[in-house]
Design a protein around this motif. Structure first.
Motif, short mmCIF file in Angstrom:
data_model
loop_
_atom_site.label_atom_id
_atom_site.label_comp_id
_atom_site.label_asym_id
_atom_site.label_seq_id
_atom_site.Cartn_x
_atom_site.Cartn_y
_atom_site.Cartn_z
N THR A 1 0.85 -1.19 0.00
CA THR A 1 0.00 0.00 0.00
C THR A 1 0.89 1.24 0.00
N MET A 2 0.29 2.39 -0.31
CA MET A 2 1.04 3.64 -0.31
C MET A 2 1.53 3.97 1.09
N ASP A 3 0.72 3.70 2.10
CA ASP A 3 1.15 3.97 3.47
C ASP A 3 2.39 3.14 3.84
N GLU A 4 2.39 1.86 3.45
CA GLU A 4 3.54 1.01 3.73
C GLU A 4 4.77 1.50 2.97
N LEU A 5 4.56 1.91 1.72
CA LEU A 5 5.68 2.39 0.91
C LEU A 5 6.29 3.65 1.52
N VAL A 6 5.47 4.61 1.87
CA VAL A 6 5.96 5.87 2.43
C VAL A 6 6.68 5.61 3.75
N LYS A 7 6.13 4.75 4.58
CA LYS A 7 6.74 4.44 5.88
C LYS A 7 8.14 3.84 5.70
N GLN A 8 8.27 2.89 4.78
CA GLN A 8 9.57 2.26 4.58
C GLN A 8 10.57 3.23 3.93
N LEU A 9 10.10 4.10 3.05
CA LEU A 9 11.00 5.10 2.46
C LEU A 9 11.51 6.06 3.54
N GLU A 10 10.63 6.45 4.45
CA GLU A 10 11.05 7.33 5.54
C GLU A 10 12.05 6.64 6.45
N GLU A 11 11.88 5.36 6.68
CA GLU A 11 12.83 4.61 7.51
C GLU A 11 14.20 4.54 6.85
N ILE A 12 14.22 4.38 5.53
CA ILE A 12 15.49 4.37 4.79
C ILE A 12 16.19 5.72 4.95
N ASP A 13 15.46 6.81 4.76
CA ASP A 13 16.05 8.16 4.89
C ASP A 13 16.63 8.36 6.28
N THR A 14 15.85 7.97 7.29
CA THR A 14 16.29 8.18 8.67
C THR A 14 17.56 7.40 8.99
N LEU A 15 17.60 6.13 8.60
CA LEU A 15 18.76 5.30 8.88
C LEU A 15 20.00 5.84 8.16
N CYS A 16 19.84 6.19 6.90
CA CYS A 16 20.98 6.65 6.12
C CYS A 16 21.52 7.97 6.65
N MET A 17 20.62 8.93 6.87
CA MET A 17 21.06 10.25 7.32
C MET A 17 21.68 10.18 8.71
N SER A 18 21.13 9.35 9.58
CA SER A 18 21.69 9.22 10.93
C SER A 18 23.12 8.71 10.86
N SER A 19 23.35 7.72 10.01
CA SER A 19 24.69 7.14 9.88
C SER A 19 25.68 8.16 9.31
N LEU A 20 25.29 8.85 8.25
CA LEU A 20 26.19 9.82 7.62
C LEU A 20 26.51 10.98 8.55
N LYS A 21 25.48 11.51 9.19
CA LYS A 21 25.70 12.65 10.08
C LYS A 21 26.58 12.26 11.27
N GLU A 22 26.36 11.07 11.79
CA GLU A 22 27.18 10.61 12.92
C GLU A 22 28.65 10.58 12.57
N ASP A 23 28.96 10.16 11.34
CA ASP A 23 30.36 9.99 10.95
C ASP A 23 30.99 11.25 10.37
N LEU A 24 30.19 12.15 9.81
CA LEU A 24 30.77 13.30 9.12
C LEU A 24 30.64 14.62 9.87
N SER A 25 29.63 14.75 10.70
CA SER A 25 29.42 16.05 11.35
C SER A 25 30.55 16.42 12.30
N ASN A 26 31.18 15.44 12.94
CA ASN A 26 32.31 15.76 13.82
C ASN A 26 33.50 16.30 13.05
N HIS A 27 33.70 15.77 11.83
CA HIS A 27 34.81 16.22 10.99
C HIS A 27 34.50 17.53 10.29
N TYR A 28 33.21 17.73 9.98
CA TYR A 28 32.80 18.91 9.22
C TYR A 28 31.62 19.59 9.92
N PRO A 29 31.85 20.14 11.11
CA PRO A 29 30.74 20.71 11.89
C PRO A 29 30.08 21.92 11.25
N ASP A 30 30.78 22.60 10.35
CA ASP A 30 30.24 23.82 9.76
C ASP A 30 29.51 23.58 8.44
#
Length: 268
Positions: free
Chosen positions: A33-62
């Motif tokens: 369903t569209m609801d299932e699709l949107v939910k899983q897409l949001e989970e992908i975005d959250t997981l990916c961005m959390s990982s990247l920010k965790e590893d890069l924001s300390n090196h590039y805080p600005d």
């Protein structure tokens, strides 16, 4: 503004983010369903961005972050009003990932003064890391990339892509149909694969000979465009003018192939 970038640190962060999705690949049910699709897409975005920010924001805080929403047509017409920022396509080809098929990547570009100066595309399934730095070349797993040098169109692979923008009332569907016909009539192999950035990286690697798209899709293109350009490809619109941020079409190939395509397109 932080002029120097540490390429190994960025590559390691993107690799970590991409590999984090391998464990659950094909483990979850395909959304029905569209609801299932949107939910899983949001989970992908959250997981990916959390990982990247965790590893890069300390090196590039600005350096700030901007998620490329490919469904937001208007935001793609101009760079963000920031001097420097990360532009992330959390998963290019997320639909393929959710459908349990190959063709999904993590794309990250560093935008400085309105242009990409560094980009990386990681394909976890193939373990292939493409990256490029403005003026310093393009690479895959550490080896320099080189575009195709074919001259015979009967053995060329052309890809036709399209984005998610509304195509009602603007003749885009008709334009795309005409483009598809021209490609089929003139190129030996025509495909539509899905992950736009990866296909542009494949142009740089000589695996695809021509990429064409007849609508606006800046966020899907930007990381791959730098890789293709640094490998020697011409980056144009389908009218033959130089591509710039906000252009509503894209034509990428070695110079002589773009010239052949534009000649073909001009014939009624």
């Amino acid at each position: 503004m932080q002029n120097e970038i540490n390429i190994p640190i960025i590559i390691d962060a993107v690799r970590k983010a991409g590999n984090s999705f391998l464990r659950d690949y094909k483990q979850n049910a395909v959304p029905q369903t569209m609801d299932e699709l949107v939910k899983q897409l949001e989970e992908i975005d959250t997981l990916c961005m959390s990982s990247l920010k965790e590893d890069l924001s300390n090196h590039y805080p600005d350096i700030s972050w901007h998620i490329g929403d490919e469904f937001d047509t208007d935001s793609q017409r101009n760079p963000a009003e920031k001097q420097e920022y990360w532009l992330c396509d959390a998963m290019d080809g997320a639909i393929q990932y959710l459908q349990h098929i190959a063709g999904w990547t993590i794309n990250l570009a560093l935008i400085r003064n309105g242009k990409p100066v560094f980009s990386v595309i990681f394909d976890p399934l193939a373990n292939e890391m493409f990256w490029a730095q403005d003026g310093k070349g393009a690479f895959m797993n550490g080896k320099p990339l080189e575009i195709s040098h074919k001259t015979d169109m009967s053995v060329m692979l052309a890809v036709l892509e399209y984005g998610h923008q509304d195509k009602s009332g603007n003749n885009l569907n008709e334009k795309i149909g005409t483009t598809a016909t021209k490609l089929i009539q003139n190129f030996g192999i025509v495909r539509n694969y899905g992950p736009h950035g990866l296909q542009l990286a494949y142009i740089g690697a000589g695996r695809i000979d021509l990429f064409v798209q007849e609508d606006l899709d800046t966020y899907n293109w930007i990381a791959g465009l730098l890789i293709a350009k640094e490998a020697g490809a011409a980056i144009l619109t389908t009218d033959g003018t130089p591509w710039k941020w906000g252009s509503e079409s894209l034509l990428v190939a070695q110079q002589n192939i773009t010239e052949k395509y534009l000649q073909i397109k001009s014939i009624n």
